[in-house]
Write a protein that holds these residues in place. Structure first.
Motif, PDB file in Angstrom:
ATOM      1  N   TYR A  92      19.632  68.021  51.208  1.00  0.00           N
ATOM      2  CA  TYR A  92      18.477  67.269  51.702  1.00  0.00           C
ATOM      3  C   TYR A  92      18.334  65.992  50.884  1.00  0.00           C
ATOM      4  O   TYR A  92      18.985  65.795  49.856  1.00  0.00           O
ATOM      5  CB  TYR A  92      17.218  68.141  51.657  1.00  0.00           C
ATOM      6  N   ARG A  93      17.488  65.088  51.330  1.00  0.00           N
ATOM      7  CA  ARG A  93      17.446  63.726  50.790  1.00  0.00           C
ATOM      8  C   ARG A  93      16.578  63.589  49.544  1.00  0.00           C
ATOM      9  O   ARG A  93      16.983  62.974  48.577  1.00  0.00           O
ATOM     10  CB  ARG A  93      16.980  62.767  51.875  1.00  0.00           C
ATOM     11  N   GLY A  94      15.374  64.126  49.556  1.00  0.00           N
ATOM     12  CA  GLY A  94      14.518  64.024  48.380  1.00  0.00           C
ATOM     13  C   GLY A  94      13.099  64.451  48.677  1.00  0.00           C
ATOM     14  O   GLY A  94      12.707  64.618  49.845  1.00  0.00           O
ATOM     15  N   PHE A  99      10.353  64.980  56.292  1.00  0.00           N
ATOM     16  CA  PHE A  99      11.142  65.906  57.121  1.00  0.00           C
ATOM     17  C   PHE A  99      11.838  66.954  56.252  1.00  0.00           C
ATOM     18  O   PHE A  99      12.005  68.103  56.659  1.00  0.00           O
ATOM     19  CB  PHE A  99      12.138  65.120  57.974  1.00  0.00           C
ATOM     20  N   CYS A 100      12.233  66.548  55.039  1.00  0.00           N
ATOM     21  CA  CYS A 100      12.790  67.507  54.081  1.00  0.00           C
ATOM     22  C   CYS A 100      11.720  68.509  53.669  1.00  0.00           C
ATOM     23  O   CYS A 100      11.985  69.713  53.573  1.00  0.00           O
ATOM     24  CB  CYS A 100      13.300  66.773  52.844  1.00  0.00           C
ATOM     25  N   ASN A 101      10.505  68.025  53.423  1.00  0.00           N
ATOM     26  CA  ASN A 101       9.413  68.914  53.033  1.00  0.00           C
ATOM     27  C   ASN A 101       9.141  69.956  54.113  1.00  0.00           C
ATOM     28  O   ASN A 101       8.947  71.145  53.828  1.00  0.00           O
ATOM     29  CB  ASN A 101       8.148  68.103  52.757  1.00  0.00           C
ATOM     30  N   VAL A 125      20.228  71.435  47.536  1.00  0.00           N
ATOM     31  CA  VAL A 125      20.839  70.400  46.706  1.00  0.00           C
ATOM     32  C   VAL A 125      20.407  69.018  47.204  1.00  0.00           C
ATOM     33  O   VAL A 125      20.437  68.745  48.408  1.00  0.00           O
ATOM     34  CB  VAL A 125      22.388  70.487  46.761  1.00  0.00           C
ATOM     35  N   SER A 126      20.015  68.153  46.264  1.00  0.00           N
ATOM     36  CA  SER A 126      19.681  66.776  46.615  1.00  0.00           C
ATOM     37  C   SER A 126      20.132  65.855  45.485  1.00  0.00           C
ATOM     38  O   SER A 126      20.433  66.323  44.384  1.00  0.00           O
ATOM     39  CB  SER A 126      18.173  66.618  46.840  1.00  0.00           C
ATOM     40  N   MET A 192      23.477  63.169  54.298  1.00  0.00           N
ATOM     41  CA  MET A 192      22.953  63.534  55.604  1.00  0.00           C
ATOM     42  C   MET A 192      22.422  64.968  55.509  1.00  0.00           C
ATOM     43  O   MET A 192      23.030  65.807  54.836  1.00  0.00           O
ATOM     44  CB  MET A 192      24.048  63.471  56.667  1.00  0.00           C
ATOM     45  N   PRO A 193      21.299  65.266  56.130  1.00  0.00           N
ATOM     46  CA  PRO A 193      20.820  66.656  56.120  1.00  0.00           C
ATOM     47  C   PRO A 193      21.907  67.586  56.666  1.00  0.00           C
ATOM     48  O   PRO A 193      22.398  67.389  57.772  1.00  0.00           O
ATOM     49  CB  PRO A 193      19.596  66.608  57.037  1.00  0.00           C
TER      50      PRO A 193
END
Length: 239
Positions: A92-94, A99-101, A125-126, A192-193
């Protein structure tokens, strides 16, 4: 997959609805408008380009990689996965990404119990700094592994590293978000997710990449892939 299985997609739709309502009450600044337009253009570009051609393929062993735990202590991917267990790896991005949350909280509440009942590990992992990982873990009460990928070396091995265009990157910075300040290595690269399923020997058995970062693998989709792999393995075993 039915609408009832689209838990993350439904939450993303609700997020966009809240954003539209907020804009009516508090219009975005000019810098925020430019950033939204630039990132929307990037999403369309990435979606049109599709999944990168060099993404790791099922049947390939995912090599070990040095990662950082939430306290900044070095560990490795293999150490994060209990010996002899398959694993679901989530890139995921951060913590700054809504959207990751949404996805991670859903994985915590819906996916994790399903994985635990199947003796499957879950690792996230980010590229963000370890203090960001700790904030994310505390914020959501996550009980699965939360790791940072310095230099996106693991993401690069998987083939899912992306770079925003200079126009989009600068527009996002002007709006107050600098990926170089949140990433461990000070770069603005992002994964990328992506979700992978590894078997107990760290061989990739399933992978789903979402070039559009507002879309994520649904828990039902991941569980179905796991169960299909188990059935396939049983069908090949001696009777």
């Amino acid at each position: 997959m039915t609408d009832l299985d689209l838990i993350i997609a439904a939450q993303v739709a609700e997020y966009w609805q809240r954003e539209r309502e907020l804009e009516r009450v508090s219009p975005p600044s000019e810098a925020e408008r430019r950033a939204r337009a630039a990132t929307a253009a990037e999403r369309h570009r990435l979606t049109a380009d599709g999944v990168p051609a060099d993404v790791i393929k099922p049947g390939t062993t995912l090599s070990d990689a040095t990662l950082l735990d939430p306290l900044g202590t070095e560990t490795t991917l293999y150490q994060a996965i209990p010996a002899g267990q398959p694993a679901v790896i989530v890139f995921y991005r951060g913590a700054w990404c809504p959207f990751c949350n949404i996805a991670l909280q859903t994985y915590q509440e819906v996916l994790l119990p399903q994985l635990q009942s199947r003796d499957v590990a879950l690792v996230r992992v980010s590229p963000q700094k370890t203090d960001g990982s700790l904030t994310m873990k505390q914020k959501h009460g996550l009980t699965f592994s939360v790791l940072s990928d310095p230099g996106l070396k693991l993401a690069d091995q998987v083939g899912v590293v992306m770079h925003l265009s200079e126009v989009a990157r600068q527009a996002v910075i002007d709006a107050g978000l600098n990926f170089a300040a949140t990433n461990v290595d000070g770069s603005s690269a992002l994964p990328m997710p992506t979700v992978l399923i590894l078997d107990a020997e760290h061989v990739v058995r399933w992978i789903k990449v979402n070039p559009d970062w507002t879309e994520r693998s649904e828990p039902a989709e991941i569980v179905a892939a796991l169960d299909a792999l188990k059935l396939a393995a049983e069908s090949l075993s001696p009777r």
